[in-house]
Design a protein around this motif. Sequence first.
Motif, PDB file in Angstrom:
ATOM      1  N   ALA A  98     -41.877 -16.374 -45.249  1.00 15.15           N
ATOM      2  CA  ALA A  98     -42.952 -17.401 -45.931  1.00 15.15           C
ATOM      3  C   ALA A  98     -44.512 -17.153 -45.710  1.00 15.15           C
ATOM      4  N   LEU A  99     -44.862 -16.637 -44.733  1.00 17.80           N
ATOM      5  CA  LEU A  99     -46.038 -16.344 -44.623  1.00 17.80           C
ATOM      6  C   LEU A  99     -46.507 -14.948 -45.244  1.00 17.80           C
ATOM      7  N   GLU A 100     -45.488 -14.145 -45.395  1.00 17.44           N
ATOM      8  CA  GLU A 100     -45.999 -12.888 -46.405  1.00 17.44           C
ATOM      9  C   GLU A 100     -45.973 -13.455 -47.657  1.00 17.44           C
ATOM     10  N   ALA A 101     -45.168 -14.321 -48.241  1.00 13.97           N
ATOM     11  CA  ALA A 101     -45.059 -14.838 -49.832  1.00 13.97           C
ATOM     12  C   ALA A 101     -46.760 -15.372 -49.806  1.00 13.97           C
ATOM     13  N   GLU A 102     -47.180 -16.236 -48.993  1.00 16.69           N
ATOM     14  CA  GLU A 102     -48.249 -16.999 -49.055  1.00 16.69           C
ATOM     15  C   GLU A 102     -49.525 -15.948 -49.127  1.00 16.69           C
ATOM     16  N   ALA A 103     -49.306 -15.005 -48.271  1.00 19.95           N
ATOM     17  CA  ALA A 103     -50.209 -13.702 -48.405  1.00 19.95           C
ATOM     18  C   ALA A 103     -50.352 -13.135 -49.525  1.00 19.95           C
ATOM     19  N   TRP A 104     -49.249 -12.802 -50.358  1.00 22.25           N
ATOM     20  CA  TRP A 104     -49.369 -12.092 -51.553  1.00 22.25           C
ATOM     21  C   TRP A 104     -49.839 -12.994 -52.582  1.00 22.25           C
ATOM     22  N   ASP A 105     -49.586 -14.263 -52.588  1.00 23.34           N
ATOM     23  CA  ASP A 105     -50.071 -15.473 -53.557  1.00 23.34           C
ATOM     24  C   ASP A 105     -51.485 -15.366 -53.519  1.00 23.34           C
ATOM     25  N   GLN A 109     -42.280 -13.041 -54.920  1.00 22.21           N
ATOM     26  CA  GLN A 109     -41.019 -13.708 -55.282  1.00 22.21           C
ATOM     27  C   GLN A 109     -39.883 -12.904 -54.405  1.00 22.21           C
ATOM     28  N   PHE A 110     -40.064 -11.531 -53.921  1.00 20.33           N
ATOM     29  CA  PHE A 110     -39.173 -11.015 -53.118  1.00 20.33           C
ATOM     30  C   PHE A 110     -39.160 -11.601 -51.552  1.00 20.33           C
ATOM     31  N   ALA A 111     -40.560 -11.736 -51.329  1.00 14.57           N
ATOM     32  CA  ALA A 111     -40.738 -12.404 -49.900  1.00 14.57           C
ATOM     33  C   ALA A 111     -39.904 -13.576 -49.807  1.00 14.57           C
ATOM     34  N   ARG A 112     -40.191 -14.530 -51.153  1.00 15.61           N
ATOM     35  CA  ARG A 112     -39.569 -15.907 -50.800  1.00 15.61           C
ATOM     36  C   ARG A 112     -37.802 -15.718 -50.947  1.00 15.61           C
ATOM     37  N   GLU A 154     -33.961 -16.615 -34.171  1.00 16.46           N
ATOM     38  CA  GLU A 154     -34.644 -15.577 -34.636  1.00 16.46           C
ATOM     39  C   GLU A 154     -34.680 -15.113 -36.091  1.00 16.46           C
ATOM     40  N   PHE A 155     -33.484 -15.549 -37.009  1.00 16.62           N
ATOM     41  CA  PHE A 155     -33.440 -15.638 -38.171  1.00 16.62           C
ATOM     42  C   PHE A 155     -34.208 -16.455 -38.718  1.00 16.62           C
ATOM     43  N   HIS A 156     -34.652 -17.839 -38.130  1.00 14.62           N
ATOM     44  CA  HIS A 156     -35.455 -18.715 -38.654  1.00 14.62           C
ATOM     45  C   HIS A 156     -36.895 -18.102 -38.368  1.00 14.62           C
ATOM     46  N   LEU A 157     -37.125 -17.536 -37.411  1.00 10.61           N
ATOM     47  CA  LEU A 157     -38.498 -16.917 -36.987  1.00 10.61           C
ATOM     48  C   LEU A 157     -38.739 -16.028 -38.187  1.00 10.61           C
ATOM     49  N   LEU A 158     -37.787 -15.055 -38.742  1.00 12.49           N
ATOM     50  CA  LEU A 158     -37.844 -14.193 -39.958  1.00 12.49           C
ATOM     51  C   LEU A 158     -38.111 -14.820 -41.081  1.00 12.49           C
ATOM     52  N   GLU A 159     -37.547 -15.913 -41.242  1.00  9.87           N
ATOM     53  CA  GLU A 159     -37.624 -16.783 -42.537  1.00  9.87           C
ATOM     54  C   GLU A 159     -39.218 -17.241 -42.667  1.00  9.87           C
ATOM     55  N   GLN A 160     -39.795 -17.562 -41.211  1.00  3.62           N
ATOM     56  CA  GLN A 160     -40.929 -18.063 -41.198  1.00  3.62           C
ATOM     57  C   GLN A 160     -42.102 -16.891 -41.709  1.00  3.62           C
ATOM     58  N   LEU A 161     -41.693 -15.971 -41.191  1.00 12.84           N
ATOM     59  CA  LEU A 161     -42.707 -14.647 -41.514  1.00 12.84           C
ATOM     60  C   LEU A 161     -42.646 -14.248 -42.772  1.00 12.84           C
TER      61      LEU A 161
END
Length: 183
Positions: free
Chosen positions: A175-182, A33-36, A166-173
């Motif tokens: 989102a990938l982190e949140a998926e990995a936590w899931d 949730q924090f990653a999202r 670059e902010f959009h890239l961080l947003e995507q990263l």
Amino acid sequence: MVPFVDSSRVRPADALPGEFLPRVAREYTPPEQFARTRAGWYGLLAGVCHAPPPRAVLEAITSGMLVEQVSTLLGPAAAEPWQTMGSAPDLVAIRRDFQTLFRVPGPRYLTPNESVWVDSTDIEGNPRPKKLLMGPSTVDTIRRWKRIGHEVSRASGELADYIGLEFHLLEQLCALEAEAWDR
């Protein structure tokens, strides 16, 4: 997993403070949730760099919702500067400020590309006498986008090291982190 940090540009601390990891576990649980939440904030910042903020963002500022979110995420001290923004925004001034900061070169224009601010060499490694667009930072950002399976569209009209992208890239990263936590 391939790290996204180029160790030649970032020097990690020798050791994490003993309280750091327990504090992260306590304050940022559940981590997905924090990653999202971070992804959402980076998405907001990306959007603000691409266009003047939409009315919904301005309403979030004036209603106090933004102050509440910042306070919850980062603490009351981080929210203090936002508390003075409770009055109705001047939409004409906001659009003008956006244009002068991000679009129209002039005395207030930021040149919002990483290469202009941090690169001291060109992409071949030769010293640069002055800051220019399209340096090693631009090439590095393109490489990082490709590592996560994305590309910057030429239709965006921006180089890959534009702050909004670059902010959009961080947003995507995030989102990938949140998926990995899931998982």
